[in-house]
Design a protein around this motif. Sequence first.
Motif, PDB file in Angstrom:
ATOM      1  N   UNK A 241      -8.031  12.606  -2.915  1.00 15.73           N
ATOM      2  CA  UNK A 241      -9.193  12.888  -2.056  1.00 15.73           C
ATOM      3  C   UNK A 241     -10.515  12.771  -2.808  1.00 15.73           C
ATOM      4  N   UNK A 242     -10.437  12.606  -4.143  1.00 17.74           N
ATOM      5  CA  UNK A 242     -11.628  12.315  -4.943  1.00 17.74           C
ATOM      6  C   UNK A 242     -11.391  11.037  -5.721  1.00 17.74           C
ATOM      7  N   UNK A 243     -12.470  10.357  -6.069  1.00 22.14           N
ATOM      8  CA  UNK A 243     -12.350   9.132  -6.857  1.00 22.14           C
ATOM      9  C   UNK A 243     -11.719   9.420  -8.206  1.00 22.14           C
ATOM     10  N   UNK A 244     -12.083  10.539  -8.821  1.00 20.43           N
ATOM     11  CA  UNK A 244     -11.518  10.899 -10.114  1.00 20.43           C
ATOM     12  C   UNK A 244     -10.007  11.078 -10.029  1.00 20.43           C
ATOM     13  N   UNK A 245      -9.551  11.775  -8.985  1.00 18.78           N
ATOM     14  CA  UNK A 245      -8.115  11.993  -8.817  1.00 18.78           C
ATOM     15  C   UNK A 245      -7.372  10.710  -8.515  1.00 18.78           C
ATOM     16  N   UNK A 246      -8.004   9.833  -7.731  1.00 13.56           N
ATOM     17  CA  UNK A 246      -7.388   8.544  -7.400  1.00 13.56           C
ATOM     18  C   UNK A 246      -7.239   7.687  -8.651  1.00 13.56           C
ATOM     19  N   UNK A 247      -8.295   7.619  -9.454  1.00 16.40           N
ATOM     20  CA  UNK A 247      -8.238   6.808 -10.668  1.00 16.40           C
ATOM     21  C   UNK A 247      -7.269   7.381 -11.696  1.00 16.40           C
ATOM     22  N   UNK A 248      -7.109   8.696 -11.708  1.00 18.02           N
ATOM     23  CA  UNK A 248      -6.150   9.302 -12.631  1.00 18.02           C
ATOM     24  C   UNK A 248      -4.745   8.778 -12.350  1.00 18.02           C
TER      25      UNK A 248
ATOM     26  N   UNK B 167       0.818  -1.212   0.000  1.00 14.62           N
ATOM     27  CA  UNK B 167       0.000   0.000   0.000  1.00 14.62           C
ATOM     28  C   UNK B 167       0.851   1.260   0.000  1.00 14.62           C
ATOM     29  N   UNK B 168       0.403   2.257  -0.774  1.00 14.52           N
ATOM     30  CA  UNK B 168       1.139   3.515  -0.888  1.00 14.52           C
ATOM     31  C   UNK B 168       0.170   4.644  -1.234  1.00 14.52           C
ATOM     32  N   UNK B 169       0.685   5.865  -1.340  1.00 11.72           N
ATOM     33  CA  UNK B 169      -0.124   7.015  -1.759  1.00 11.72           C
ATOM     34  C   UNK B 169       0.793   8.080  -2.341  1.00 11.72           C
ATOM     35  N   UNK B 170       0.212   9.206  -2.758  1.00  8.98           N
ATOM     36  CA  UNK B 170       1.026  10.227  -3.414  1.00  8.98           C
ATOM     37  C   UNK B 170       1.857  11.052  -2.443  1.00  8.98           C
ATOM     38  N   UNK B 171       1.444  11.101  -1.174  1.00 13.05           N
ATOM     39  CA  UNK B 171       2.071  11.906  -0.127  1.00 13.05           C
ATOM     40  C   UNK B 171       2.014  13.402  -0.455  1.00 13.05           C
ATOM     41  N   UNK B 172       2.997  14.178  -0.050  1.00  9.31           N
ATOM     42  CA  UNK B 172       2.888  15.641  -0.054  1.00  9.31           C
ATOM     43  C   UNK B 172       3.517  16.259  -1.303  1.00  9.31           C
TER      44      UNK B 172
ATOM     45  N   UNK C 275       0.355  -3.188  -6.314  1.00  9.08           N
ATOM     46  CA  UNK C 275       0.595  -1.870  -5.729  1.00  9.08           C
ATOM     47  C   UNK C 275      -0.770  -1.213  -5.551  1.00  9.08           C
ATOM     48  N   UNK C 276      -1.135  -0.915  -4.325  1.00  6.91           N
ATOM     49  CA  UNK C 276      -2.465  -0.378  -4.041  1.00  6.91           C
ATOM     50  C   UNK C 276      -2.348   1.069  -3.553  1.00  6.91           C
ATOM     51  N   UNK C 277      -2.961   1.969  -4.311  1.00 10.02           N
ATOM     52  CA  UNK C 277      -2.886   3.400  -4.005  1.00 10.02           C
ATOM     53  C   UNK C 277      -4.117   3.797  -3.213  1.00 10.02           C
ATOM     54  N   UNK C 278      -3.907   4.492  -2.112  1.00 10.85           N
ATOM     55  CA  UNK C 278      -5.039   4.843  -1.253  1.00 10.85           C
ATOM     56  C   UNK C 278      -5.317   6.341  -1.251  1.00 10.85           C
ATOM     57  N   UNK C 279      -6.554   6.717  -0.956  1.00  7.81           N
ATOM     58  CA  UNK C 279      -6.880   8.134  -0.790  1.00  7.81           C
ATOM     59  C   UNK C 279      -6.237   8.682   0.471  1.00  7.81           C
ATOM     60  N   UNK C 280      -5.311   9.637   0.287  1.00  3.21           N
ATOM     61  CA  UNK C 280      -4.622  10.190   1.455  1.00  3.21           C
ATOM     62  C   UNK C 280      -4.079  11.599   1.211  1.00  3.21           C
ATOM     63  N   UNK C 281      -4.131  12.086  -0.032  1.00  2.01           N
ATOM     64  CA  UNK C 281      -3.508  13.375  -0.329  1.00  2.01           C
ATOM     65  C   UNK C 281      -4.384  14.268  -1.176  1.00  2.01           C
ATOM     66  N   UNK C 282      -3.771  15.310  -1.721  1.00  2.07           N
ATOM     67  CA  UNK C 282      -4.547  16.323  -2.440  1.00  2.07           C
ATOM     68  C   UNK C 282      -5.148  15.802  -3.742  1.00  2.07           C
ATOM     69  N   UNK C 283      -4.524  14.814  -4.363  1.00  4.29           N
ATOM     70  CA  UNK C 283      -5.045  14.281  -5.616  1.00  4.29           C
ATOM     71  C   UNK C 283      -5.992  13.107  -5.397  1.00  4.29           C
TER      72      UNK C 283
END
Length: 282
Positions: A157-164, A110-115, A147-155
Amino acid sequence: MAKFRISLNMEYCRSADKGFEEGVKIASELGYKYIEPMVHTGWGLLSEVQYFHSFSMEEDTLLMKEICDKYGIKVSSISGHSPLMKPEAAVSRLTRAIIFASALDAPFVNTDEMVKPDWMDDAFAHEAMKYSLTKAAMVAARHKVNICIEPHGIYTKTAEGLLKIVHLVPSPWIGVNWDTGNSYLAGEEDPYDGLTQVRDYVRHIHAKDISMEQSTQERGAVTGTPVGCACGEGMVKWDKVFEIMEPVDREIFLSVECGKIDEAERSLVFLEKALGNMLIKD
């Protein structure tokens, strides 16, 4: 129909100042069969003196397995959060986390975009993330680790941004770790509508509930939080989460992400009851 296994993110024992092995032991005593360890590079002082649960990737992977076997615990996934917008850190960290997960037969990292740095615009940020994910996806494919990306940052925080971000690199090994608490706290969209939009990409779920107090103080002001309250004691509508995921024909881990030992205990009792026939009993 979706089927679920329950795991425990090791953040549950952070506030108790427990080291990795003690955290595994307690998780087993609480009745958990799986854990989601956090890993780090280098040698963290607090982890070395066993005041913190994170496990160094400088260690032999089989040492983690040896400890888990001792207490009858398996590793469901690795918390390998890496700053995707910072390739010089993310590529090495994610690569090592994937190899670590593979050696432990854990199919998810699990990971995310961070800051996002102030000097980086949106286009630059997504190019940086694309580079990080391209490199990591090649390793993930070889080792058959998601690799699983989770909602955690500015991009995210929406489903559209996560899927992008998920779609930056066309790979079946990149999916979503849906965080029920972070998506609720972000307050940008209805979290259940968001889950419905990303459902087909969800491989793993952070089972995080948010207390009414935290909701009042932080909803709409933050994009995520380290841990939540006990599952079933906060604002998340778990019946709605399971209803949305029910049509998905695969096994999914629910990794409890709470901040205290007693919350982990109550979360397990709640989720086992709430899942009913959707729960896989090992």
